[in-house]
Design a protein around this motif. Structure first.
Motif, PDB file in Angstrom:
ATOM      1  N   ILE A  17     -35.738  -7.686 -38.395  1.00  0.00           N
ATOM      2  CA  ILE A  17     -35.141  -8.780 -39.389  1.00  0.00           C
ATOM      3  C   ILE A  17     -36.239  -9.165 -40.322  1.00  0.00           C
ATOM      4  O   ILE A  17     -36.243  -9.532 -41.445  1.00  0.00           O
ATOM      5  CB  ILE A  17     -34.532 -10.097 -38.554  1.00  0.00           C
ATOM      6  CG1 ILE A  17     -33.089  -9.400 -37.697  1.00  0.00           C
ATOM      7  CG2 ILE A  17     -34.326 -10.979 -39.654  1.00  0.00           C
ATOM      8  CD1 ILE A  17     -32.631 -10.313 -37.060  1.00  0.00           C
ATOM      9  N   THR A  22     -33.019  -3.829 -42.287  1.00  0.00           N
ATOM     10  CA  THR A  22     -31.488  -3.773 -41.923  1.00  0.00           C
ATOM     11  C   THR A  22     -31.062  -2.696 -41.481  1.00  0.00           C
ATOM     12  O   THR A  22     -30.203  -2.357 -40.743  1.00  0.00           O
ATOM     13  CB  THR A  22     -30.972  -4.758 -42.972  1.00  0.00           C
ATOM     14  OG1 THR A  22     -30.904  -4.011 -43.994  1.00  0.00           O
ATOM     15  CG2 THR A  22     -31.448  -6.193 -43.013  1.00  0.00           C
ATOM     16  N   LEU A  25     -31.110  -1.919 -37.802  1.00  0.00           N
ATOM     17  CA  LEU A  25     -30.600  -3.018 -37.155  1.00  0.00           C
ATOM     18  C   LEU A  25     -29.366  -2.858 -36.211  1.00  0.00           C
ATOM     19  O   LEU A  25     -29.188  -3.188 -35.337  1.00  0.00           O
ATOM     20  CB  LEU A  25     -30.410  -4.262 -37.892  1.00  0.00           C
ATOM     21  CG  LEU A  25     -30.257  -5.720 -37.423  1.00  0.00           C
ATOM     22  CD1 LEU A  25     -31.611  -6.064 -36.558  1.00  0.00           C
ATOM     23  CD2 LEU A  25     -30.453  -6.855 -38.647  1.00  0.00           C
ATOM     24  N   VAL A  46     -31.198 -14.833 -35.311  1.00  0.00           N
ATOM     25  CA  VAL A  46     -31.073 -14.599 -36.910  1.00  0.00           C
ATOM     26  C   VAL A  46     -31.151 -16.052 -37.548  1.00  0.00           C
ATOM     27  O   VAL A  46     -31.947 -16.166 -38.534  1.00  0.00           O
ATOM     28  CB  VAL A  46     -29.640 -13.978 -37.141  1.00  0.00           C
ATOM     29  CG1 VAL A  46     -29.432 -13.940 -39.039  1.00  0.00           C
ATOM     30  CG2 VAL A  46     -29.670 -12.375 -36.690  1.00  0.00           C
ATOM     31  N   ARG A  57     -33.589 -12.402 -45.981  1.00  0.00           N
ATOM     32  CA  ARG A  57     -33.502 -11.321 -45.015  1.00  0.00           C
ATOM     33  C   ARG A  57     -32.516 -11.787 -43.861  1.00  0.00           C
ATOM     34  O   ARG A  57     -32.047 -11.022 -43.314  1.00  0.00           O
ATOM     35  CB  ARG A  57     -35.039 -11.292 -44.255  1.00  0.00           C
ATOM     36  CG  ARG A  57     -35.868 -10.575 -45.419  1.00  0.00           C
ATOM     37  CD  ARG A  57     -37.096 -10.338 -44.865  1.00  0.00           C
ATOM     38  NE  ARG A  57     -37.862  -9.568 -45.664  1.00  0.00           N
ATOM     39  CZ  ARG A  57     -39.160  -9.081 -45.621  1.00  0.00           C
ATOM     40  NH1 ARG A  57     -39.855  -9.676 -44.955  1.00  0.00           N
ATOM     41  NH2 ARG A  57     -39.877  -8.470 -46.472  1.00  0.00           N
ATOM     42  N   ALA A  61     -29.386  -9.834 -42.459  1.00  0.00           N
ATOM     43  CA  ALA A  61     -29.422  -9.368 -41.122  1.00  0.00           C
ATOM     44  C   ALA A  61     -27.794 -10.118 -40.653  1.00  0.00           C
ATOM     45  O   ALA A  61     -27.414  -9.362 -39.884  1.00  0.00           O
ATOM     46  CB  ALA A  61     -30.552 -10.266 -40.585  1.00  0.00           C
TER      47      ALA A  61
END
Length: 71
Positions: A17, A22, A25, A46, A57, A61
């Motif tokens: 993150i 991403t 992720l 997050v 960002r 996420a």
């Protein structure tokens, strides 16, 4: 930290993150869930990182996490 899979997953997710990575992720979010982290715990990461990594960002996420948690 050897053998502590939930903690290692949490660190990996946080690093992805903060780095804005991403694309990696979704798989790591799924692995984190398999390693015992809850959806709530991952959402809290997050939110927490939004203040340190920046809102753009964190919001990226969030979008990836929503998709990963639906599957």
């Amino acid at each position: 930290m050897h053998g502590d899979h939930p903690r290692r997953s949490l660190i990996t997710v946080a690093a992805l993150i903060t780095g804005g990575n991403t694309e990696q992720l979704p798989g790591h979010l799924r692995r984190a869930r398999q390693n015992g982290l809850t959806e709530t715990e991952l959402k809290e990461v997050v939110i927490h990182l939004a203040f340190y990594a920046g809102w753009p960002r964190a919001m990226s996420a969030v979008q990836v996490a929503k998709q990963a948690f639906q599957s």
